[in-house]
Write an enzyme that holds these catalytic residues in place. Structure first.
Site, PDB file in Angstrom:
ATOM      1  N   LYS A 284       6.762   0.416   9.061  1.00 48.68           N
ATOM      2  CA  LYS A 284       5.714   0.709   7.900  1.00 48.68           C
ATOM      3  C   LYS A 284       4.767   1.111   8.365  1.00 48.68           C
ATOM      4  O   LYS A 284       4.542   0.982   9.755  1.00 48.68           O
ATOM      5  CB  LYS A 284       5.598  -0.775   7.111  1.00 48.68           C
ATOM      6  CG  LYS A 284       6.652  -0.964   6.378  1.00 48.68           C
ATOM      7  CD  LYS A 284       6.505  -2.460   5.275  1.00 48.68           C
ATOM      8  CE  LYS A 284       5.290  -2.355   4.757  1.00 48.68           C
ATOM      9  NZ  LYS A 284       4.911  -1.028   4.224  1.00 48.68           N
TER      10      LYS A 284
ATOM     11  N   GLY B  25       0.653   4.453   6.027  1.00 49.21           N
ATOM     12  CA  GLY B  25      -0.658   4.462   5.146  1.00 49.21           C
ATOM     13  C   GLY B  25      -1.693   3.820   6.181  1.00 49.21           C
ATOM     14  O   GLY B  25      -2.871   3.450   5.482  1.00 49.21           O
TER      15      GLY B  25
ATOM     16  N   ASP C  59       6.358  -4.105  -1.761  1.00 44.75           N
ATOM     17  CA  ASP C  59       5.804  -2.994  -0.900  1.00 44.75           C
ATOM     18  C   ASP C  59       6.864  -1.811  -0.406  1.00 44.75           C
ATOM     19  O   ASP C  59       8.032  -2.114  -0.866  1.00 44.75           O
ATOM     20  CB  ASP C  59       5.183  -3.551   0.409  1.00 44.75           C
ATOM     21  CG  ASP C  59       4.202  -2.681   1.144  1.00 44.75           C
ATOM     22  OD1 ASP C  59       3.833  -1.571   0.580  1.00 44.75           O
ATOM     23  OD2 ASP C  59       3.714  -2.971   2.218  1.00 44.75           O
TER      24      ASP C  59
ATOM     25  N   ALA D  78       7.967   1.374   2.019  1.00 42.40           N
ATOM     26  CA  ALA D  78       8.161   1.630   3.505  1.00 42.40           C
ATOM     27  C   ALA D  78       8.337   3.036   4.063  1.00 42.40           C
ATOM     28  O   ALA D  78       8.665   4.071   3.135  1.00 42.40           O
ATOM     29  CB  ALA D  78       9.483   0.803   3.823  1.00 42.40           C
TER      30      ALA D  78
ATOM     31  N   THR E 221       0.702  -1.190   0.042  1.00 48.22           N
ATOM     32  CA  THR E 221      -0.217  -0.183   0.086  1.00 48.22           C
ATOM     33  C   THR E 221       0.857   1.193   0.081  1.00 48.22           C
ATOM     34  O   THR E 221       1.880   1.166   0.644  1.00 48.22           O
ATOM     35  CB  THR E 221      -0.879  -0.046   1.366  1.00 48.22           C
ATOM     36  OG1 THR E 221      -1.681  -1.201   1.270  1.00 48.22           O
ATOM     37  CG2 THR E 221      -1.698   1.326   1.261  1.00 48.22           C
TER      38      THR E 221
ATOM     39  N   GLU F 122       0.009  -5.628   5.828  1.00 48.81           N
ATOM     40  CA  GLU F 122       1.246  -5.806   5.210  1.00 48.81           C
ATOM     41  C   GLU F 122       2.120  -6.860   5.839  1.00 48.81           C
ATOM     42  O   GLU F 122       2.931  -7.675   5.316  1.00 48.81           O
ATOM     43  CB  GLU F 122       1.844  -4.431   5.152  1.00 48.81           C
ATOM     44  CG  GLU F 122       0.925  -3.594   4.229  1.00 48.81           C
ATOM     45  CD  GLU F 122       1.513  -1.959   4.409  1.00 48.81           C
ATOM     46  OE1 GLU F 122       1.151  -1.108   3.532  1.00 48.81           O
ATOM     47  OE2 GLU F 122       2.144  -1.795   5.264  1.00 48.81           O
TER      48      GLU F 122
END
Ligand code: 5RP
Length: 218
Positions: free
Chosen positions: A94, A97, A81, A83, A28, A103
């Site tokens: 992380k 978001g 992903d 970070a 994300t 995640e």
């Protein structure tokens, strides 16, 4: 080069790990959004993807990717992903978001985790970025007291509810010299779903975009 441009460059570099027919985990954030755009342009045909957030699910569906439930998949071959921070041991913060729990589940369920960042995310020691901690709503004040007892300064993320219906405490001032221990300690507090430290299971590879190109760590 702008940060947005660096995100596009590193997103494109991640495509070299993606093969037709793969079942891919997708994270994300804005770097991942750039990756989804690059994935579409590349013409790669995935078997399917497991998404770490409603926002990513929407984007993946919009480019025709079959978004699957992790419960109906085995382990995933690859997870891509971004970070918020990365150290020299590929350990991460992380959750900027707010998608940290999904995640972390997908990272744990993936054979290879490729993390994509621009150089502004690299740190010798983690902790400049406040550590996100996802908490069950009824435990918010209790967990805050425990985090304060660990030397942290937790702050409730205003007007934010995670995709799992929980809250986020953003914690400043923690000593993250030993992130594996801190991750374990925080995750043991009753009411914590998980914290945004990815130290027990770091990334397998980190791709870092800078003016001088893409550096591959790991
Ligand atoms: C979301 C995350 C993201 O990977 C992190 O916040 C980085 O985001 P961006 O790519 O927008 O800088 O952990 O929960």
């Amino acid at each position: 080069m702008s940060q947005a441009r660096l995100k596009i460059e590193v997103a494109r570099a991640a495509l070299r790990y993606v093969e037709d027919g793969m079942l891919l985990g997708v994270g994300t954030g804005s770097t991942v959004n750039a990756f989804i755009d690059e994935l579409e342009s590349s013409g790669r045909r995935l078997d399917g993807a497991v998404s770490s957030s409603e926002a990513t699910t929407e984007r993946l569906k919009a480019i025709g990717v079959n978004v699957m439930d992790l419960n109906h998949c085995g382990d995933l071959e690859l997870y891509i992903d971004g970070a918020d921070e990365v150290d020299d041991h590929r350990r991460l913060i992380k959750g900027g978001g707010g998608a940290l729990t999904r995640e972390k589940i997908i990272a744990a369920a993936s054979r290879k985790f490729v993390c994509i960042v621009d150089q502004s995310k690299c740190r010798p020691i983690l902790g400049e970025f406040p550590l996100p901690v996802e908490v069950i709503p009824m435990a918010r004040a209790f967990v805050s007291r425990k985090l304060t007892g660990m030397g942290g300064r937790p702050q409730l993320r205003e007007d934010f509810v995670t995709d799992n219906g929980n809250l986020i405490l953003d914690v400043r001032n923690l000593d993250l010299i030993n992130p594996v221990k801190v991750e374990r300690d925080i995750n043991q507090i009753p009411g914590v779903v998980t914290c945004g430290l990815f130290a027990q299971r770091p990334a397998d590879k980190v791709l870092v975009a800078s003016e001088s190109g893409i550096e591959t760590r790991g």
